[in-house]
Design a protein around this motif. Structure first.
Motif, PDB file in Angstrom:
ATOM      1  N   ALA A  57       0.813  -1.226   0.000  1.00 57.43           N
ATOM      2  CA  ALA A  57       0.000   0.000   0.000  1.00 57.43           C
ATOM      3  C   ALA A  57       0.841   1.268   0.000  1.00 57.43           C
ATOM      4  CB  ALA A  57      -0.945   0.004   1.198  1.00 57.43           C
ATOM      5  N   ASP A  58       1.943   1.269   0.742  1.00 54.40           N
ATOM      6  CA  ASP A  58       2.766   2.472   0.840  1.00 54.40           C
ATOM      7  C   ASP A  58       3.842   2.565  -0.233  1.00 54.40           C
ATOM      8  OD1 ASP A  58       1.373   3.497   3.031  1.00 54.40           O
ATOM      9  OD2 ASP A  58       2.582   2.345   4.443  1.00 54.40           O
ATOM     10  N   LEU A  59       3.980   1.528  -1.028  1.00 51.26           N
ATOM     11  CA  LEU A  59       4.947   1.543  -2.117  1.00 51.26           C
ATOM     12  C   LEU A  59       4.508   2.587  -3.138  1.00 51.26           C
ATOM     13  CD1 LEU A  59       7.397  -0.384  -2.604  1.00 51.26           C
ATOM     14  CD2 LEU A  59       5.928  -1.631  -4.173  1.00 51.26           C
ATOM     15  N   SER A  60       5.440   3.350  -3.675  1.00 47.67           N
ATOM     16  CA  SER A  60       5.058   4.333  -4.686  1.00 47.67           C
ATOM     17  C   SER A  60       4.926   3.656  -6.041  1.00 47.67           C
ATOM     18  CB  SER A  60       6.099   5.458  -4.772  1.00 47.67           C
ATOM     19  OG  SER A  60       7.281   5.003  -5.405  1.00 47.67           O
ATOM     20  N   VAL A  61       4.216   4.306  -6.932  1.00 46.39           N
ATOM     21  CA  VAL A  61       4.063   3.809  -8.295  1.00 46.39           C
ATOM     22  C   VAL A  61       5.447   3.648  -8.930  1.00 46.39           C
ATOM     23  CG1 VAL A  61       3.264   4.508 -10.587  1.00 46.39           C
ATOM     24  CG2 VAL A  61       1.731   4.685  -8.629  1.00 46.39           C
ATOM     25  N   GLU A  62       6.338   4.587  -8.690  1.00 47.03           N
ATOM     26  CA  GLU A  62       7.682   4.524  -9.254  1.00 47.03           C
ATOM     27  C   GLU A  62       8.463   3.339  -8.700  1.00 47.03           C
ATOM     28  OE1 GLU A  62       6.245   7.308  -8.140  1.00 47.03           O
ATOM     29  OE2 GLU A  62       6.177   8.557  -9.939  1.00 47.03           O
ATOM     30  N   GLU A  63       8.326   3.066  -7.413  1.00 44.91           N
ATOM     31  CA  GLU A  63       9.012   1.923  -6.800  1.00 44.91           C
ATOM     32  C   GLU A  63       8.460   0.612  -7.358  1.00 44.91           C
ATOM     33  OE1 GLU A  63      10.074   3.932  -2.465  1.00 44.91           O
ATOM     34  OE2 GLU A  63       8.089   3.031  -2.788  1.00 44.91           O
ATOM     35  N   ALA A  64       7.143   0.542  -7.485  1.00 43.30           N
ATOM     36  CA  ALA A  64       6.527  -0.658  -8.064  1.00 43.30           C
ATOM     37  C   ALA A  64       6.996  -0.852  -9.507  1.00 43.30           C
ATOM     38  CB  ALA A  64       5.007  -0.558  -8.001  1.00 43.30           C
ATOM     39  N   ALA A  65       7.071   0.233 -10.254  1.00 40.81           N
ATOM     40  CA  ALA A  65       7.532   0.156 -11.645  1.00 40.81           C
ATOM     41  C   ALA A  65       8.978  -0.309 -11.715  1.00 40.81           C
ATOM     42  CB  ALA A  65       7.363   1.510 -12.327  1.00 40.81           C
ATOM     43  N   ALA A  66       9.797   0.101 -10.764  1.00 46.46           N
ATOM     44  CA  ALA A  66      11.198  -0.339 -10.739  1.00 46.46           C
ATOM     45  C   ALA A  66      11.287  -1.849 -10.564  1.00 46.46           C
ATOM     46  CB  ALA A  66      11.954   0.375  -9.619  1.00 46.46           C
TER      47      ALA A  66
END
Length: 143
Positions: A57-66
């Motif tokens: 939930a707290d992961l950013s979209v950018e972190e998930a994309a990485a």
């Protein structure tokens, strides 16, 4: 991509959508291993372990994309993020939604301006926020 992790997003709650994102991320981590994901991203081991546990939930979209970009099945991180933003903007157009309407109809505490900044990449955009917005757009498009 995260936005198509669920076959029928309009039928899912934001928490259920978040779970589908977690599954997609977990698949990549399981395939590559925690150490490889840590080495290939700016994420620490505790964060990657949280992904394995489904806590995204707290992961950013950018972190998930990485994380997704480490798999050969996905484009690079920038491509993933840009496609996700485009998907939201096109969905807003199709569903006839503006940022203020989105802010008023999601359970995430964001103003219209904060929704706009998140979508445009000018502020951090968590997966929980994305799930709430994604779900609303999908439900409105389904009407």
């Amino acid at each position: 991509m995260l936005y198509d992790a669920a076959d029928e997003p309009e039928t899912l709650s934001p928490d259920e959508l978040l779970s589908t994102y977690a599954d997609e991320l977990r698949t990549v981590v399981d395939a590559l291993g925690v150490d490889a994901v840590v080495a290939g991203t700016d994420l620490d081991e505790a964060t990657v372990e949280a992904i394995v546990d489904g806590d995204v939930a707290d992961l950013s979209v950018e972190e998930a994309a990485a994380v997704l970009a480490l798999s050969e099945s996905y484009p690079d991180q920038r491509g993933i993020v840009l496609e996700l933003r485009d998907h939201i903007l096109m969905g807003m157009t199709t569903a006839v939604l503006d940022v203020d309407t989105i802010a008023a109809n999601i359970e995430v505490d964001l103003t219209g301006q904060e929704v706009q900044q998140a979508i445009e990449g000018r502020s951090r955009f968590s997966l929980a926020e994305f799930a709430a917005i994604h779900g609303l757009i999908a439900r409105r498009k389904d009407r």
